[in-house]
Design a protein around this motif. Structure first.
Motif, PDB file in Angstrom:
ATOM      1  N   ILE A  12      40.676  25.884  38.774  1.00 56.26           N
ATOM      2  CA  ILE A  12      39.800  24.904  39.432  1.00 56.26           C
ATOM      3  C   ILE A  12      38.856  24.273  38.403  1.00 56.26           C
ATOM      4  CG2 ILE A  12      37.834  24.714  41.025  1.00 56.26           C
ATOM      5  CD1 ILE A  12      39.291  26.806  42.773  1.00 56.26           C
ATOM      6  N   ALA A  13      38.299  25.110  37.558  1.00 54.62           N
ATOM      7  CA  ALA A  13      37.373  24.599  36.534  1.00 54.62           C
ATOM      8  C   ALA A  13      38.108  23.678  35.562  1.00 54.62           C
ATOM      9  CB  ALA A  13      36.743  25.763  35.784  1.00 54.62           C
ATOM     10  N   ALA A  14      39.316  24.086  35.169  1.00 60.50           N
ATOM     11  CA  ALA A  14      40.074  23.289  34.192  1.00 60.50           C
ATOM     12  C   ALA A  14      40.453  21.927  34.755  1.00 60.50           C
ATOM     13  CB  ALA A  14      41.320  24.046  33.771  1.00 60.50           C
ATOM     14  N   ASN A  15      40.645  21.875  36.051  1.00 54.96           N
ATOM     15  CA  ASN A  15      41.042  20.605  36.672  1.00 54.96           C
ATOM     16  C   ASN A  15      39.858  19.820  37.219  1.00 54.96           C
ATOM     17  OD1 ASN A  15      44.033  20.424  36.496  1.00 54.96           O
ATOM     18  ND2 ASN A  15      43.851  22.448  37.419  1.00 54.96           N
ATOM     19  N   HIS A  16      38.658  20.243  36.831  1.00 49.65           N
ATOM     20  CA  HIS A  16      37.431  19.507  37.198  1.00 49.65           C
ATOM     21  C   HIS A  16      37.291  19.386  38.722  1.00 49.65           C
ATOM     22  CE1 HIS A  16      37.129  17.803  32.942  1.00 49.65           C
ATOM     23  NE2 HIS A  16      38.316  18.354  33.016  1.00 49.65           N
ATOM     24  N   GLN A  17      37.700  20.413  39.425  1.00 53.26           N
ATOM     25  CA  GLN A  17      37.634  20.354  40.885  1.00 53.26           C
ATOM     26  C   GLN A  17      36.436  21.157  41.402  1.00 53.26           C
ATOM     27  OE1 GLN A  17      41.480  22.111  41.460  1.00 53.26           O
ATOM     28  NE2 GLN A  17      42.452  20.147  41.895  1.00 53.26           N
ATOM     29  N   ARG A  18      36.050  20.844  42.626  1.00 50.19           N
ATOM     30  CA  ARG A  18      35.032  21.675  43.285  1.00 50.19           C
ATOM     31  C   ARG A  18      35.757  22.873  43.905  1.00 50.19           C
ATOM     32  NH1 ARG A  18      30.199  19.626  44.722  1.00 50.19           N
ATOM     33  NH2 ARG A  18      30.145  20.847  46.622  1.00 50.19           N
ATOM     34  N   PRO A  19      35.169  24.037  43.821  1.00 48.49           N
ATOM     35  CA  PRO A  19      35.862  25.193  44.414  1.00 48.49           C
ATOM     36  C   PRO A  19      35.950  25.056  45.928  1.00 48.49           C
ATOM     37  CG  PRO A  19      33.645  25.763  43.680  1.00 48.49           C
ATOM     38  CD  PRO A  19      33.902  24.383  43.201  1.00 48.49           C
ATOM     39  N   PRO A  20      37.074  25.453  46.505  1.00 45.15           N
ATOM     40  CA  PRO A  20      37.179  25.402  47.956  1.00 45.15           C
ATOM     41  C   PRO A  20      36.212  26.401  48.591  1.00 45.15           C
ATOM     42  CG  PRO A  20      39.048  26.550  47.021  1.00 45.15           C
ATOM     43  CD  PRO A  20      38.249  26.037  45.877  1.00 45.15           C
ATOM     44  N   GLU A  21      35.732  26.055  49.765  1.00 47.90           N
ATOM     45  CA  GLU A  21      34.771  26.949  50.420  1.00 47.90           C
ATOM     46  C   GLU A  21      35.487  28.050  51.187  1.00 47.90           C
ATOM     47  OE1 GLU A  21      32.101  24.648  52.742  1.00 47.90           O
ATOM     48  OE2 GLU A  21      31.365  23.519  51.012  1.00 47.90           O
ATOM     49  N   GLY A  22      34.787  29.141  51.370  1.00 48.22           N
ATOM     50  CA  GLY A  22      35.296  30.219  52.227  1.00 48.22           C
ATOM     51  C   GLY A  22      36.302  31.118  51.554  1.00 48.22           C
ATOM     52  N   THR A  23      36.782  32.055  52.355  1.00 50.80           N
ATOM     53  CA  THR A  23      37.756  33.029  51.879  1.00 50.80           C
ATOM     54  C   THR A  23      39.059  32.336  51.491  1.00 50.80           C
ATOM     55  OG1 THR A  23      36.798  34.643  53.375  1.00 50.80           O
ATOM     56  CG2 THR A  23      39.014  35.111  52.568  1.00 50.80           C
ATOM     57  N   GLN A  24      39.614  32.737  50.376  1.00 54.13           N
ATOM     58  CA  GLN A  24      40.902  32.177  49.944  1.00 54.13           C
ATOM     59  C   GLN A  24      42.024  33.147  50.308  1.00 54.13           C
ATOM     60  OE1 GLN A  24      41.183  28.946  48.509  1.00 54.13           O
ATOM     61  NE2 GLN A  24      39.164  29.103  49.473  1.00 54.13           N
ATOM     62  N   VAL A  25      43.141  32.581  50.726  1.00 50.45           N
ATOM     63  CA  VAL A  25      44.273  33.420  51.141  1.00 50.45           C
ATOM     64  C   VAL A  25      45.403  33.279  50.121  1.00 50.45           C
ATOM     65  CG1 VAL A  25      46.048  33.776  52.901  1.00 50.45           C
ATOM     66  CG2 VAL A  25      43.687  33.259  53.572  1.00 50.45           C
ATOM     67  N   VAL A  26      45.901  34.417  49.668  1.00 49.46           N
ATOM     68  CA  VAL A  26      47.095  34.405  48.814  1.00 49.46           C
ATOM     69  C   VAL A  26      48.136  35.350  49.425  1.00 49.46           C
ATOM     70  CG1 VAL A  26      45.871  33.897  46.647  1.00 49.46           C
ATOM     71  CG2 VAL A  26      46.273  36.247  47.296  1.00 49.46           C
ATOM     72  N   PHE A  27      49.378  35.074  49.135  1.00 52.84           N
ATOM     73  CA  PHE A  27      50.481  35.918  49.586  1.00 52.84           C
ATOM     74  C   PHE A  27      51.161  36.494  48.352  1.00 52.84           C
ATOM     75  CE2 PHE A  27      49.643  32.979  52.967  1.00 52.84           C
ATOM     76  CZ  PHE A  27      49.818  33.728  54.128  1.00 52.84           C
ATOM     77  N   LEU A  28      51.274  37.817  48.313  1.00 52.11           N
ATOM     78  CA  LEU A  28      51.896  38.486  47.163  1.00 52.11           C
ATOM     79  C   LEU A  28      53.329  38.861  47.501  1.00 52.11           C
ATOM     80  CD1 LEU A  28      49.084  41.058  46.262  1.00 52.11           C
ATOM     81  CD2 LEU A  28      49.499  38.840  45.187  1.00 52.11           C
ATOM     82  N   CYS A  29      54.225  38.733  46.530  1.00 51.57           N
ATOM     83  CA  CYS A  29      55.600  39.186  46.761  1.00 51.57           C
ATOM     84  C   CYS A  29      55.658  40.708  46.611  1.00 51.57           C
ATOM     85  CB  CYS A  29      56.545  38.513  45.764  1.00 51.57           C
ATOM     86  SG  CYS A  29      56.418  39.179  44.099  1.00 51.57           S
ATOM     87  N   ALA A  30      56.768  41.275  47.043  1.00 54.87           N
ATOM     88  CA  ALA A  30      56.938  42.729  46.919  1.00 54.87           C
ATOM     89  C   ALA A  30      57.143  43.106  45.458  1.00 54.87           C
ATOM     90  CB  ALA A  30      58.146  43.164  47.734  1.00 54.87           C
ATOM     91  N   LEU A  31      56.798  44.333  45.123  1.00 51.58           N
ATOM     92  CA  LEU A  31      57.005  44.826  43.765  1.00 51.58           C
ATOM     93  C   LEU A  31      58.422  45.366  43.614  1.00 51.58           C
ATOM     94  CD1 LEU A  31      53.697  46.848  43.329  1.00 51.58           C
ATOM     95  CD2 LEU A  31      54.166  44.485  42.632  1.00 51.58           C
ATOM     96  N   SER A  32      58.922  45.316  42.409  1.00 50.98           N
ATOM     97  CA  SER A  32      60.238  45.883  42.136  1.00 50.98           C
ATOM     98  C   SER A  32      60.076  46.986  41.092  1.00 50.98           C
ATOM     99  CB  SER A  32      61.168  44.795  41.584  1.00 50.98           C
ATOM    100  OG  SER A  32      62.291  45.395  40.964  1.00 50.98           O
TER     101      SER A  32
END
Lengths: 238, 302
Positions: free
Chosen positions: B186-206
């Motif tokens: 976000i900083a590198a792209n000169h963007q404002r950080p999104p507000e609130g909790t961020q959601v990510v989805f992780l793949c399964a481990l192998s």
């Protein structure tokens, strides 16, 4: 190969032609690299031509702890092979191809090659900004700064030696060019496909990664996998 | 995860009748395969390799030759590259000629004094997977292993939604690393950080790959971590900057890499689709604390 001349100057914009015989000191220098002075683990400023080349060489090859890491020798070989690719794209375009087909656009020197294509360029994250200066995205600097930081911990080791190698290689190239030593120069046939020799592209070794078109994968038997990268030559057209 | 994998290796060794052929010559009895090659030809390990490839590389059209043969064929060999002093890592290759896939594997065993880290894998891990034109005959130096297709297929089918996800300390480290990468982007792209909790989805481990994909939902970005260091080793997450790549879905996805002159900065739509499926459909939803990003973007170095 005999007509190979160096096309580079200190400013990155000047052109200079040197006869091949003047490249011999470079070979001698490269052979001596492992035995030269103390390791520093520093890179020249990335706003200079050797600094920008060194930044790319470090960015594109694995260091200890990274997935493609094999050995110091392998990473050094990968750096050298990448430099060969960049140099081949300047003025060793095989018959039937144009420079723009291989390097994205017309390039006069190695900085043009590295920054060619802008967002779609071969060297992801390396570009010319609005002022025409050659720069890299913050992510590249973050990783390389981190490696430099690691190299200063304890007594100088592999990190410092690899950074020094990239810096020395870039400086030597700027001073004397790549010479005629090209690991892939002699390849003429890959699995029955006639090819031009020399390498013209590299990609991270991963599934399904292939530059497409007339690029032909150089197999392991021809040392086509070095420093975590797969190198590609071109299908022979004429 | 280590213990479960070790148990599986022991149990499966008891049940699978080994059918190994060395070189061009078929052996009528179990050949005396030991050391590295014994690990590389072990059926449980090859099954895990197959599971990983099934999830990440194999397509419907790849299956036909295997169905016809009724067996999955593996060509395996040990590689011995020149290593640095004190590096005891071992290397190998596994080809699945029917799928036109070739994988390189490594069992890391070395130290990184600069990071104060010991890199020692608990098993051979995939380091590269490539599509190849497989030769008709097995190349010299390889050992052939065959497994009944029906058994492998049934196992893969039964376990297709089974997944191991990071938890405890490892999840905490991974969460912090993803958050740091998002903030940096976000900083590198000169963007404002999104507000609130961020959601990510992780793949399964192998158990046979030291890599993780994550999909940052509101940023529409795929994040890829890969390392020589096992993911459950804290050193991996202390040095996460070393091999992390971000792919914005709106900017970095192409139909073919030919569109972008083979640039390393892009994913094909097929690769992105596979990663999204593994993160969103069979992955794990993880919430990140709201981001605090420096107001000043990083200066461009000249």
């Amino acid at each position: 190969m005999q007509s190979l001349f160096l096309r580079f100057g200190a400013s990155g914009t000047q052109r200079r032609s040197l006869p091949l015989r003047s490249l011999r000191p470079l070979h001698f220098f490269l052979a001596l690299l492992p035995f030269l002075g103390a390791t520093s683990g520093e890179l020249p400023p990335s706003g200079t031509v050797p600094g920008f080349i060194a930044l790319l060489l470090v960015n594109e090859t694995p260091f200890p702890g990274e997935r493609a890491w094999v050995s110091e020798e392998d990473t050094k070989a990968g750096m050298l092979a990448i430099l060969w690719v960049l140099d081949s794209r300047i003025d060793s375009i095989p018959p039937g191809y144009t420079q723009a087909q291989i390097a994205s656009e017309k390039c006069r020197n190695i900085i043009d090659v590295i920054t060619a294509g802008g967002e779609k360029g071969q060297c992801d994250g390396f570009y010319r900004d609005d002022r025409g200066d050659f720069v890299a995205v913050p992510r590249v600097h973050e990783r390389v700064d981190y490696l430099v930081q690691c190299s200063t911990r304890g007594k100088p080791g592999r990190f410092a030696r690899l950074l020094d190698y990239a810096a020395d290689l870039a400086a030597a190239y700027e001073k004397g060019g790549i010479g005629e030593a090209d690991r892939f120069a002699g390849i003429r046939n890959v699995d029955g496909v006639p090819v031009t020799g020399r390498a013209y592209s590299w990609m991270t070794d991963r599934g399904s990664f292939h530059p497409g078109g007339n690029f032909v994968r150089i197999p392991d038997s021809e040392s086509g996998s070095l420093g975590g990268n797969r190198f590609f030559t071109l299908r022979k057209l004429k | 995860m280590k213990n479960r994998f070790a148990e599986a290796v022991v149990l499966a060794s008891l049940f699978f009748a080994p059918r190994i052929y060395a070189g061009e010559e078929r052996m009528s009895t179990v050949p005396p395969i030991e050391g590295t090659l014994a690990e590389l030809t072990s059926h449980p390990w090859l099954e895990e390799v197959t599971r990983h490839l099934y999830r990440w590389y194999i397509d419907e059209r790849d299956i036909a030759p295997v169905v016809r043969a009724n067996e999955i064929i593996y060509w395996v060999k040990e590689n011995k590259p020149k290593l640095d002093e004190d590096d005891r890592s071992r290397f190998g290759e596994v080809w699945l000629p029917q799928f036109s896939l070739a994988a390189k594997v490594k069992h890391a065993d070395y130290t990184i004094p600069e990071m104060n880290a010991k890199v020692k894998s608990d098993a051979f891990k995939l380091t590269e997977v490539e599509r190849i034109e497989a030769p008709a005959a097995m190349p010299a130096g390889f050992t052939e292993v065959r497994m009944p297709y029906a058994e492998v297929r049934d196992d893969l089918f039964k376990t297709r939604n089974q997944a191991v996800f990071p938890d405890g300390e490892m999840l905490g480290r991974m969460r912090a690393a993803v958050r740091a990468e998002i903030a940096s982007d976000i900083a590198a792209n000169h963007q404002r950080p999104p507000e609130g909790t961020q959601v990510v989805f992780l793949c399964a481990l192998s158990p046979v790959a030291n890599e993780v994909w994550a999909f940052w939902e509101s940023g529409r970005t795929l994040i890829h971590f890969a390392s020589d260091i096992d993911l459950d080793n804290p050193a991996m997450w202390e040095h996460e900057k070393l091999e992390c790549k971000l792919y914005h879905l709106d900017k970095k996805i192409v139909v073919s890499l030919e569109d972008v002159n083979g640039s390393n900065g892009f994913l094909t739509r097929n690769e992105a689709g596979r990663a999204l499926f593994n993160c969103l459909a069979v992955g794990k939803r993880v919430e990140l604390e709201p981001l605090k990003v420096n107001a000043e973007p990083p200066a461009v170095k000249r």
